[in-house]
Design an enzyme around this catalytic site. Structure first.
Site, PDB file in Angstrom:
ATOM      1  N   LYS A 278       2.550  19.640  46.885  1.00  9.02           N
ATOM      2  CA  LYS A 278       3.989  19.482  47.088  1.00  9.02           C
ATOM      3  C   LYS A 278       4.625  18.861  45.852  1.00  9.02           C
ATOM      4  O   LYS A 278       3.959  18.151  45.104  1.00  9.02           O
ATOM      5  CB  LYS A 278       4.237  18.562  48.284  1.00  9.02           C
ATOM      6  CG  LYS A 278       3.930  19.156  49.635  1.00  9.02           C
ATOM      7  CD  LYS A 278       4.205  18.151  50.745  1.00  9.02           C
ATOM      8  CE  LYS A 278       3.869  18.723  52.110  1.00  9.02           C
ATOM      9  NZ  LYS A 278       4.744  19.827  52.518  1.00  9.02           N
ATOM     10  N   ARG A 352      -1.210  24.248  61.134  1.00  2.00           N
ATOM     11  CA  ARG A 352      -1.648  25.323  62.030  1.00  2.00           C
ATOM     12  C   ARG A 352      -3.163  25.499  61.981  1.00  2.00           C
ATOM     13  O   ARG A 352      -3.770  25.936  62.957  1.00  2.00           O
ATOM     14  CB  ARG A 352      -0.890  26.621  61.678  1.00  2.00           C
ATOM     15  CG  ARG A 352      -1.065  27.073  60.254  1.00  2.00           C
ATOM     16  CD  ARG A 352       0.046  28.035  59.804  1.00  2.00           C
ATOM     17  NE  ARG A 352       1.305  27.332  59.526  1.00  2.00           N
ATOM     18  CZ  ARG A 352       2.425  27.927  59.144  1.00  2.00           C
ATOM     19  NH1 ARG A 352       2.460  29.244  59.005  1.00  2.00           N
ATOM     20  NH2 ARG A 352       3.507  27.225  58.917  1.00  2.00           N
TER      21      ARG A 352
HETATM   22  N1  BES Z   1       3.982  18.774  57.126  1.00  5.97           N
HETATM   23  C1  BES Z   1       4.646  19.914  56.606  1.00  5.97           C
HETATM   24  C2  BES Z   1       5.948  20.226  57.336  1.00  5.97           C
HETATM   25  C3  BES Z   1       7.066  19.246  57.148  1.00  5.97           C
HETATM   26  C4  BES Z   1       7.979  19.435  56.132  1.00  5.97           C
HETATM   27  C5  BES Z   1       7.236  18.202  58.002  1.00  5.97           C
HETATM   28  C6  BES Z   1       9.034  18.563  55.976  1.00  5.97           C
HETATM   29  C7  BES Z   1       8.281  17.320  57.863  1.00  5.97           C
HETATM   30  C8  BES Z   1       9.190  17.512  56.843  1.00  5.97           C
HETATM   31  C9  BES Z   1       3.751  21.140  56.745  1.00  5.97           C
HETATM   32  O1  BES Z   1       2.400  20.907  56.678  1.00  5.97           O
HETATM   33  C10 BES Z   1       4.099  22.058  55.616  1.00  5.97           C
HETATM   34  O2  BES Z   1       3.873  21.691  54.508  1.00  5.97           O
HETATM   35  N2  BES Z   1       4.638  23.217  55.951  1.00  5.97           N
HETATM   36  C11 BES Z   1       5.017  24.176  54.983  1.00  5.97           C
HETATM   37  C12 BES Z   1       4.600  25.527  55.499  1.00  5.97           C
HETATM   38  C13 BES Z   1       4.756  26.632  54.504  1.00  5.97           C
HETATM   39  C14 BES Z   1       3.777  26.441  53.362  1.00  5.97           C
HETATM   40  C15 BES Z   1       4.533  27.940  55.197  1.00  5.97           C
HETATM   41  C16 BES Z   1       6.527  24.092  54.796  1.00  5.97           C
HETATM   42  O3  BES Z   1       7.229  23.865  55.781  1.00  5.97           O
HETATM   43  O4  BES Z   1       6.991  24.215  53.671  1.00  5.97           O
HETATM   44 MN    MN Z   2       1.689  20.943  54.645  1.00  4.55          MN
END
Ligand code: BES
Ligand code: MN
Ligand code: ZN
Length: 494
Positions: A278, A352
């Site tokens: 990230k 997931r």
């Molecule tokens: N933990 C994150 C989702 C999240 C994002 C929670 C912002 C709270 C605030 C999750 O694991 C994630 O990174 N999801 C990705 C999925 C994508 C790569 C398909 C996302 O939402 O960007």
């Molecule tokens: Mn994630």
């Protein structure tokens, strides 16, 4: 805080402070009127000259009114008389508790719920009052070396008409249990990832089993998970030094042959994104990525407090998502416990992966319904912000029950679609399917992925990526959601 019900009158109640409602329009509510009459009309004069306001969230503290039993009066703005509903009550109680938290008041009695609340009976009015007052008093200062000790408010009474007292009593008890659960979920969410590790979550789950008679906890380690062939879950923890845990909890309130509700909670104690790392801005927020897990522990605690006649199991996969020499790479293919293979095209779509194995494991309990709670997608935050939980389900009755529970407990969810078509983008040339699928409707794609692991069981996925925490300012921190919704839902199953 200690909560109780009082049937005393607002004018004579012997307490540190009576909390009285004041509207922006119309005459004084009865409880306020009674105090006004005993003190010779001071309250109505303050309203007339504009010193006291009924605007939502406004409060005015008045000490030493002659002829009044209480040492102080707190006039509390409740907005328009017409719109005074559970939500407005919640806001008024929170404002009052916050105001009293900055004073020397040790005990108070609230007459706010006696102002005639649209759509809430004495039970819900008391429950909401308790939840709002304890929510406003919540502090997370266990890691501050010199935490300010603000407020002394330790006892809080809720006024009810004598005919309503038993229902108000029941609402008070339920409100307290919900607040215990919310407090646990908030504490766990607020703890940083170097404190709240998978092992820490496991320890806290064991503590709940010690504390509550009908709660049992079992902890599985990585070897156990290997034996269970949880290849999807294990692929997420590959880059981490911190050991993963699978936390199994049971609340047994009914006969053992009564099918349980199973709840899986995402327990990523820190989500760096893994190799699909990230951006660094606001990455600290990813300590909240275990709020689904925290809500399962909080819900178990509330059940332990109330002992309802139901069975509930909690399945909490807990690990870190870290980059590293052994971390899963984009393109790696993993075999989930179900036997389905998954191409990990983005290691940041890890929730997931841990949940699909948890859902497969949960089927062993032959649950009557299967829920999962997860901070799953940023797309859900884009869709509904921090106000709503995103709800996805393969069963309209279950969805309806959860939506209603959320509405009643002021912990609302909004239903979003999970049609098969959202899964089309998950297609893979190399595995059964991939873990990501296209640019749009990311929350529905995540839900669609999970739906492939629940077979025919009635299932609902709660995406709490926004609802579980406040993003900024003084309120930055975990909310404890969706514990109120889950507890309300479970209590109504009895
Ligand atoms: N933990 C994150 C989702 C999240 C994002 C929670 C912002 C709270 C605030 C999750 O694991 C994630 O990174 N999801 C990705 C999925 C994508 C790569 C398909 C996302 O939402 O960007
Ligand atoms: Mn994630
Ligand atoms: Zn995550």
């Amino acid at each position: 805080m200690q909560f109780s019900v009082t049937t005393g009158s607002s004018a004579s109640e012997a307490t540190g402070c009576v909390i009285l409602p004041l509207f922006e329009d119309g005459p004084l509510p009865a409880a306020t009127q009674a105090v006004d009459e005993s003190c010779g009309g001071i309250l109505s004069r303050l309203v007339d000259v504009g010193d006291a306001s009924g605007k939502p969230g406004r409060t005015l503290l008045l000490p030493g009114l002659e002829g009044v039993g209480a040492e102080r009066v707190l006039l509390t703005g409740c907005g328009k008389q017409d719109g005074f509903d559970a939500k407005a009550l919640n806001r008024a109680v929170a404002a009052a508790a916050q105001a009293l938290g900055q004073t020397g008041v040790e005990d108070a009695a609230s007459y706010l719920s006696q102002a005639g609340i649209a759509g809430a009976d004495a039970y819900y009015a008391a429950r909401i009052t308790v939840a709002a007052a304890s929510g406003a008093a919540y502090r997370f200062d266990e890691l501050k070396s010199n935490a300010p000790k603000d407020g002394k408010l330790g006892a809080f009474a809720i006024a009810a008409a004598s005919g309503d007292a038993p229902e108000a009593e029941r609402g008070t008890i339920h409100g307290q249990a919900i607040s215990v659960g919310v407090g646990i979920a908030r504490d766990l969410g607020n703890r940083p990832a170097n404190v709240c590790t998978p092992s820490h979550l496991a320890d806290e789950a064991c503590r709940l089993a010690d504390r509550y008679e009908h709660v049992e906890t079992e902890i599985l380690d990585e070897e156990d998970m290997q034996r269970l062939k949880m290849g999807a879950l294990l692929s997420v923890t590959d880059g981490a030094e911190e050991p993963a845990r699978l936390i199994l909890m049971q609340y047994n309130g009914a006969d053992s042959d009564s099918a349980p509700v199973a709840i899986c909670g995402k327990g990523i104690t820190f989500d760096t994104g893994g190799i699909s790392i990230k951006p660094s801005a606001k990455m600290d927020e990813m300590k909240f990525d275990m709020c689904g897990a925290a809500s399962v522990l909080g819900t178990m605690a509330a059940l332990g407090e109330l002992q309802p006649r139901i069975n509930v199991v909690g399945v909490v996969p807990a690990c870190e998502n870290m980059p590293g020499g052994r971390a899963t790479r984009p393109g790696d293919i993993v075999t989930s416990m179900s036997g389905k293979t998954v191409e990990v095209l983005n290691t940041d779509a890890e929730g997931r992966l841990i949940l699909c194995d948890a859902l497969t494991y949960a089927a062993r309990y032959e649950p009557r319904c299967l829920l999962d709670v997860a901070t799953l997608t940023g797309a859900c935050v884009v869709a509904v912000g921090h106000l709503y939980t995103g709800l996805f389900s393969n069963d309209e009755n279950l969805a309806g029950d959860l939506l209603a529970a959320g509405k009643r407990s002021l912990d609302p969810a909004w239903q979003l679609p999970v049609d098969d078509e959202y899964g089309e983008g998950l297609r893979s040339n190399f595995a059964d399917f991939a873990n990501i699928g296209g640019r749009y409707a990311g929350a529905s794609i995540g839900a669609q992925f999970l739906s492939r692991f629940v077979d025919g069981t009635p299932w609902a996925h709660l995406d709490i990526a926004g609802a579980a925490w406040h993003p900024s300012g003084k309120r930055k921190g975990a909310t404890g959601r969706p514990v109120p919704m889950l507890v309300d839902f479970l209590l109504n199953l009895q």
